[in-house]
Design a protein around this motif. Structure first.
Motif, PDB file in Angstrom:
ATOM      1  N   GLN A 176       0.808  -1.211   0.000  1.00 19.09           N
ATOM      2  CA  GLN A 176       0.000   0.000   0.000  1.00 19.09           C
ATOM      3  C   GLN A 176       0.846   1.268   0.000  1.00 19.09           C
ATOM      4  O   GLN A 176       0.332   2.358  -0.293  1.00 19.09           O
ATOM      5  CB  GLN A 176      -0.923   0.028   1.225  1.00 19.09           C
ATOM      6  N   ARG A 177       2.100   1.157   0.328  1.00 14.56           N
ATOM      7  CA  ARG A 177       2.956   2.342   0.330  1.00 14.56           C
ATOM      8  C   ARG A 177       2.939   3.021  -1.041  1.00 14.56           C
ATOM      9  O   ARG A 177       2.940   4.243  -1.141  1.00 14.56           O
ATOM     10  CB  ARG A 177       4.387   1.963   0.719  1.00 14.56           C
ATOM     11  N   LYS A 178       2.943   2.224  -2.102  1.00 13.40           N
ATOM     12  CA  LYS A 178       2.920   2.776  -3.459  1.00 13.40           C
ATOM     13  C   LYS A 178       1.592   2.527  -4.161  1.00 13.40           C
ATOM     14  O   LYS A 178       1.227   3.267  -5.085  1.00 13.40           O
ATOM     15  CB  LYS A 178       4.052   2.167  -4.301  1.00 13.40           C
ATOM     16  N   PHE A 179       0.865   1.504  -3.718  1.00 14.00           N
ATOM     17  CA  PHE A 179      -0.382   1.136  -4.385  1.00 14.00           C
ATOM     18  C   PHE A 179      -1.500   1.027  -3.344  1.00 14.00           C
ATOM     19  O   PHE A 179      -1.890  -0.063  -2.931  1.00 14.00           O
ATOM     20  CB  PHE A 179      -0.206  -0.180  -5.147  1.00 14.00           C
ATOM     21  N   PRO A 180      -2.018   2.184  -2.893  1.00 11.99           N
ATOM     22  CA  PRO A 180      -2.987   2.193  -1.792  1.00 11.99           C
ATOM     23  C   PRO A 180      -4.291   1.460  -2.087  1.00 11.99           C
ATOM     24  O   PRO A 180      -4.997   1.071  -1.162  1.00 11.99           O
ATOM     25  CB  PRO A 180      -3.226   3.685  -1.548  1.00 11.99           C
ATOM     26  N   ARG A 181      -4.612   1.250  -3.361  1.00 13.94           N
ATOM     27  CA  ARG A 181      -5.848   0.524  -3.667  1.00 13.94           C
ATOM     28  C   ARG A 181      -5.807  -0.929  -3.211  1.00 13.94           C
ATOM     29  O   ARG A 181      -6.836  -1.612  -3.179  1.00 13.94           O
ATOM     30  CB  ARG A 181      -6.138   0.586  -5.171  1.00 13.94           C
ATOM     31  N   LEU A 182      -4.636  -1.405  -2.856  1.00 12.42           N
ATOM     32  CA  LEU A 182      -4.544  -2.758  -2.290  1.00 12.42           C
ATOM     33  C   LEU A 182      -5.441  -2.893  -1.059  1.00 12.42           C
ATOM     34  O   LEU A 182      -5.918  -3.982  -0.749  1.00 12.42           O
ATOM     35  CB  LEU A 182      -3.098  -3.078  -1.916  1.00 12.42           C
ATOM     36  N   ALA A 183      -5.660  -1.787  -0.348  1.00 11.98           N
ATOM     37  CA  ALA A 183      -6.491  -1.820   0.850  1.00 11.98           C
ATOM     38  C   ALA A 183      -7.921  -2.240   0.540  1.00 11.98           C
ATOM     39  O   ALA A 183      -8.636  -2.723   1.425  1.00 11.98           O
ATOM     40  CB  ALA A 183      -6.483  -0.450   1.536  1.00 11.98           C
ATOM     41  N   THR A 184      -8.363  -2.058  -0.703  1.00  8.83           N
ATOM     42  CA  THR A 184      -9.735  -2.383  -1.073  1.00  8.83           C
ATOM     43  C   THR A 184      -9.864  -3.779  -1.681  1.00  8.83           C
ATOM     44  O   THR A 184     -10.967  -4.188  -2.049  1.00  8.83           O
ATOM     45  CB  THR A 184     -10.277  -1.356  -2.074  1.00  8.83           C
ATOM     46  N   VAL A 185      -8.754  -4.493  -1.809  1.00 13.01           N
ATOM     47  CA  VAL A 185      -8.797  -5.864  -2.336  1.00 13.01           C
ATOM     48  C   VAL A 185      -9.178  -6.807  -1.199  1.00 13.01           C
ATOM     49  O   VAL A 185      -8.430  -6.968  -0.237  1.00 13.01           O
ATOM     50  CB  VAL A 185      -7.438  -6.263  -2.946  1.00 13.01           C
ATOM     51  N   LYS A 186     -10.346  -7.416  -1.313  1.00  4.30           N
ATOM     52  CA  LYS A 186     -10.864  -8.286  -0.256  1.00  4.30           C
ATOM     53  C   LYS A 186     -10.316  -9.701  -0.420  1.00  4.30           C
ATOM     54  O   LYS A 186     -10.179 -10.192  -1.543  1.00  4.30           O
ATOM     55  CB  LYS A 186     -12.389  -8.321  -0.297  1.00  4.30           C
ATOM     56  N   PRO A 403      -7.974   2.020   5.704  1.00  2.24           N
ATOM     57  CA  PRO A 403      -8.035   0.577   5.477  1.00  2.24           C
ATOM     58  C   PRO A 403      -9.299   0.106   4.772  1.00  2.24           C
ATOM     59  O   PRO A 403      -9.369  -1.053   4.361  1.00  2.24           O
ATOM     60  CB  PRO A 403      -7.957   0.004   6.892  1.00  2.24           C
ATOM     61  N   VAL A 404     -10.288   0.980   4.616  1.00  3.13           N
ATOM     62  CA  VAL A 404     -11.527   0.600   3.934  1.00  3.13           C
ATOM     63  C   VAL A 404     -11.578   1.184   2.524  1.00  3.13           C
ATOM     64  O   VAL A 404     -11.802   0.473   1.548  1.00  3.13           O
ATOM     65  CB  VAL A 404     -12.763   1.064   4.734  1.00  3.13           C
ATOM     66  N   SER A 405     -11.337   2.484   2.416  1.00  7.73           N
ATOM     67  CA  SER A 405     -11.479   3.146   1.119  1.00  7.73           C
ATOM     68  C   SER A 405     -10.203   3.152   0.282  1.00  7.73           C
ATOM     69  O   SER A 405     -10.254   3.329  -0.933  1.00  7.73           O
ATOM     70  CB  SER A 405     -11.934   4.599   1.327  1.00  7.73           C
TER      71      SER A 405
END
Length: 466
Positions: A176-186, A403-405
């Motif tokens: 997530q440091r470089k690719f924050p959308r990882l937080a939305t991968v369930k 951590p959600v969005s």
């Protein structure tokens, strides 16, 4: 009735609604409305209602069909891992957790210090799975950080054979440091269970140690995608795409699926691990914004990374501490009172995020100790087993990611952490610390929510950089 007449009557209906207040005109409003509607032919009314309702009905049908398909595609013979009730962190912002309370003793009994919540992160940097019971192994919690998403570090050069091209490729983990959308991968973990539908000892996912199901936001192109989006909005969610892989593929599954063992870089280590690239849809790479080729990598448990920095020695434990795709240590523990104290020191300005403990991606979250009490723990009993506390956790900017969005705050809580929690000389002059890195003393143990937490040894910690 002509179309012009129907159109005029429709405008009359709208005008009645615009200029007449039903509370002021009582029955006159409804009589006039009824008079106008009565002039509209029944077929025209039917067609109008159909045009209004049809997209909603079709969207709901599409949603139900997709939901039924997803249920049918559940890994046969497996059950989903995780808590069945609301999160044990649902009340984490309650003031009772803000300051902690004295450690209970025989002479002065009080509330115990306990495990409040437990989490595993099967795929590094993706959404976690909350547990109420955990099996502890040498690499930490079972199922934790066994996978990572990785991008191709260097393209394969021109080579004479495909086999040679495969052997020279190197992958690099992403976070997530470089690719924050990882937080939305369930992520879901499904484990073999004899009581589950379709169980058979030779079933694909039973033999493969279960399955990992991955979902990420995705809308199909065209009208079907628009209908799916409408259906998910009505259901309070978003359109998603999913894929699944065996949790621990057997050699025959590796060969059949075309998986390859290749090098992957994680921080300063390069390890050989199983590449499941063939199962990763290209849409995930596009969604995350990864420019290089994307793959899912599974740790090889026969070539684990050994832990030496600040960790107990092999002669003391009886084994050398090891880790999978965790950053550096098998387990990570947070004290909820420390999180609450840090939140109280964040700037009181618009846009500063609420500070959920989930931002720090710990395995174990405890309640009871006063803020930062854990900084001096060296050896702790949790439930019936003991754990060695190796060092503080030197924080990067990852907690700035919601951590959600997956949204990233420009400075917090990183700025406040660096200012107020620069407490470890070894971590560096501008590095904030929060949480503790932990090694299991027993090779195998268990832990449950509600287990008592009792420090056995205290001492100083000095972080050692990688």
């Amino acid at each position: 009735m002509s179309f012009l007449s129907f159109h005029t009557d429709t405008l009359d209906v709208l005008n009645v609604g615009r200029f007449f207040n039903p509370q002021e005109h009582d029955g006159n409003y409804y009589r006039q409305l009824h008079s106008i509607v009565a002039r509209v032919p029944i077929p025209a009314l039917f067609i109008t209602l159909l045009l209004i309702c049809a997209p909603l009905v079709i969207a709901l049908y599409v949603y139900q069909s997709n939901a039924a398909k997803a249920r049918d595609e559940q890994p046969a013979g497996c059950r989903k891992l995780g808590i069945k009730t609301k999160s044990n962190l649902s009340n984490e912002f309650d003031e009772k957790f803000a300051s902690g309370w004295p450690l209970s003793t025989t002479a002065a009994p009080t509330k115990r210090w306990t495990v409040q919540s437990m989490w595993i992160y099967p795929i590094k940097s993706c959404r976690g799975v909350e547990l109420d019971h955990a099996d502890i192994i040498t690499t930490g919690m079972k199922y934790d950080r066994q996978f990572t998403l990785a991008q191709l570090k260097n393209p394969a050069p021109a080579a004479e054979t495909e086999e040679k091209r495969q052997t020279v490729r190197t992958w690099e983990f992403i976070t997530q440091r470089k690719f924050p959308r990882l937080a939305t991968v369930k992520v879901e973990v499904w484990v073999p269970d004899q009581s589950s539908a379709g169980y058979h000892p030779e079933g694909e996912y039973v033999q493969g140690g279960g399955a990992v199901v991955i979902r990420f936001p995705y809308q199909k192109p065209g009208w079907r995608g628009k209908l799916e989006k409408l259906a998910t909005i009505l259901n309070g969610s978003v359109p998603e795409k999913q894929f699944k892989v065996p949790f621990d593929p057997t050699p025959s599954q590796v060969q059949k699926s075309g998986y390859k063992y290749e090098n992957v870089i994680i921080w300063k280590d390069t390890v050989n691990a199983l590449n499941l690239e063939v199962d990763v849809p290209k849409e995930l790479q596009e969604y995350l914004g990864v420019s290089n080729k994307l793959s899912l990598i599974r740790v090889d448990n026969s070539t684990l990374r050994e832990v030496y920095r600040c960790a107990p020695k092999a002669e003391d434990l009886g084994y050398q501490p090891v880790t999978g795709f965790q950053d550096a240590y098998p387990l990570h523990i947070m004290n909820l009172a420390s999180v609450r104290d840090l939140e109280g020191k964040l700037p009181k300005v618009k846009g500063v995020p609420s500070l959920s403990a989930k931002r720090f991606r710990a395995n174990i979250i405890v309640t009871g100790p006063e803020p930062y009490e854990e900084d001096t723990w060296k050896r702790v009993r949790i439930g019936s087993y003991e754990f060695a506390f190796s060092c503080r956790t030197a924080r990067c900017k990852l907690p700035n990611v919601d951590p959600v969005s997956g949204e990233v705050h420009a400075s917090e809580p990183d700025r406040t952490l660096r200012k107020l929690r620069n407490v470890d000389a070894g971590a560096g002059k501008y590095v904030g610390c929060l949480g503790m890195q932990v090694v299991p003393i027993s090779k195998e143990s268990v832990m449950d929510v509600g287990d008592e937490v009792v420090p056995l040894e205290y001492g100083e910690h000095v972080y050692i950089n990688q």
